[in-house]
Design an enzyme around this catalytic site. Sequence first.
Site, short mmCIF file in Angstrom:
data_model
loop_
_atom_site.label_atom_id
_atom_site.label_comp_id
_atom_site.label_asym_id
_atom_site.label_seq_id
_atom_site.Cartn_x
_atom_site.Cartn_y
_atom_site.Cartn_z
N GLY A 32 -6.82 5.60 5.13
CA GLY A 32 -6.38 6.61 4.17
C GLY A 32 -6.68 8.02 4.67
N SER B 280 -6.45 -2.58 1.78
CA SER B 280 -6.78 -1.95 0.49
C SER B 280 -7.32 -2.93 -0.54
CB SER B 280 -5.56 -1.22 -0.09
OG SER B 280 -5.29 -0.05 0.63
N ASP C 225 -15.34 -1.21 8.84
CA ASP C 225 -16.07 -1.45 7.58
C ASP C 225 -17.13 -2.52 7.76
OD1 ASP C 225 -14.35 0.39 6.47
OD2 ASP C 225 -13.04 -1.10 5.56
N GLU D 293 0.81 -1.22 0.00
CA GLU D 293 0.00 0.00 0.00
C GLU D 293 0.85 1.28 0.00
OE1 GLU D 293 -3.69 -0.37 2.54
OE2 GLU D 293 -2.57 -2.07 3.30
N ARG E 234 -11.18 3.15 11.49
CA ARG E 234 -12.37 3.02 10.66
C ARG E 234 -12.83 1.58 10.68
NH1 ARG E 234 -10.78 3.66 5.15
NH2 ARG E 234 -11.75 1.64 4.82
N ASN F 91 -9.68 -0.74 10.31
CA ASN F 91 -8.45 -0.11 9.83
C ASN F 91 -7.93 0.81 10.92
OD1 ASN F 91 -8.38 -0.70 6.74
ND2 ASN F 91 -10.50 -0.21 7.22
N GLU G 252 -13.93 -5.48 8.66
CA GLU G 252 -12.59 -5.30 9.22
C GLU G 252 -12.47 -3.95 9.91
OE1 GLU G 252 -9.34 -4.51 6.36
OE2 GLU G 252 -10.86 -4.86 4.82
N TYR H 218 -9.28 3.63 -5.17
CA TYR H 218 -8.23 4.62 -5.43
C TYR H 218 -8.12 5.13 -6.87
CZ TYR H 218 -6.79 2.70 -0.96
OH TYR H 218 -6.77 2.27 0.34
#
Length: 307
Positions: free
Chosen positions: A277, A151, A258, A19, A256, A273, A271, A217
């Site tokens: 980002g 990612s 998800d 990443e 974060r 994070n 998951e 992205y």
Amino acid sequence: MASLRMNRVAVLFGGDSAEREVSLKSGNAVLAGLLRAGIQAEGIDTKGFDLNILKQRKYSHVFIALHGRGGEDGTLQGALEYLGLPYTGSRVLGAALAMDKIRCKQIWQNIGLPTADYAIVDKQDYQATDAAGILERLSGVVMVKPALEGSSIGMAKAETVEQLEEAITNAFEFDSRVLVEQWITGAEYTVSIVGDKVLPSIRMQTPHTFYDYNAKYQSNSTEYFCPSGLDEQAEQELANIAMQAFKSVDCEGWGRVDFMADQQGNWYLLEVNTSPGMTEKSLVPMAAKQTGINFDQLVVSILDLAH
């Protein structure tokens, strides 16, 4: 914020994980935000960098803007603990657990939080003949994920035995343990957490098969909805599950969580994070903006939580 202006902050980004490119963008955005806020900050690409130099240069704090292995998995956090440098985000255990999708699911399942049915595939004892049984047990459509990548790297959907065999083989290129999850048809959501505050949820919509690396992205066709369109009760339910999931794997500071929602409106955790980002267009800044917090205020708030 006044006290932070007296400090010297190292923003760590880049590195050598899969990443790297995303992290370079996050790090540069964070650095620019801190500088605009009047904080003495300097950017450092950690690829080939000797962390002892952080101590020699007398930095007071470290803002971690690295994604993936080496920056988000507890190893960097352990090194910074050893050096006695305060840093942003989760500590060693939280970062390591959140990075491991399999252990996360096992913890969530054990404490009764909602997550999709799954199978664990270990490279050491996997045989191609296992694929048919896994597919049948998980209702015929699955998502394949390397256990320790972010990612959406190495992920693939499989609907046939042949597709599953190929997806598992591909995932083994990134990791020796692979998670195979039952496919959930529905919308994808994300919930950002900063300190003890849960930010408004975001709903992602993409014409891709799922919210993959390209959708995240590179694609211009991905749509983001914030507010997400949930009613007040559903929003609160999602916030509660997000905070429970976050704390259950010992995460802190910011991050974060998800989710997927199936067509009946049931939530499924995907998951956590611990270093999401952080470009101006990323999801955490988007959620913060909805509550009146601009990008510069957000990066200062995250830095303020450094321990």
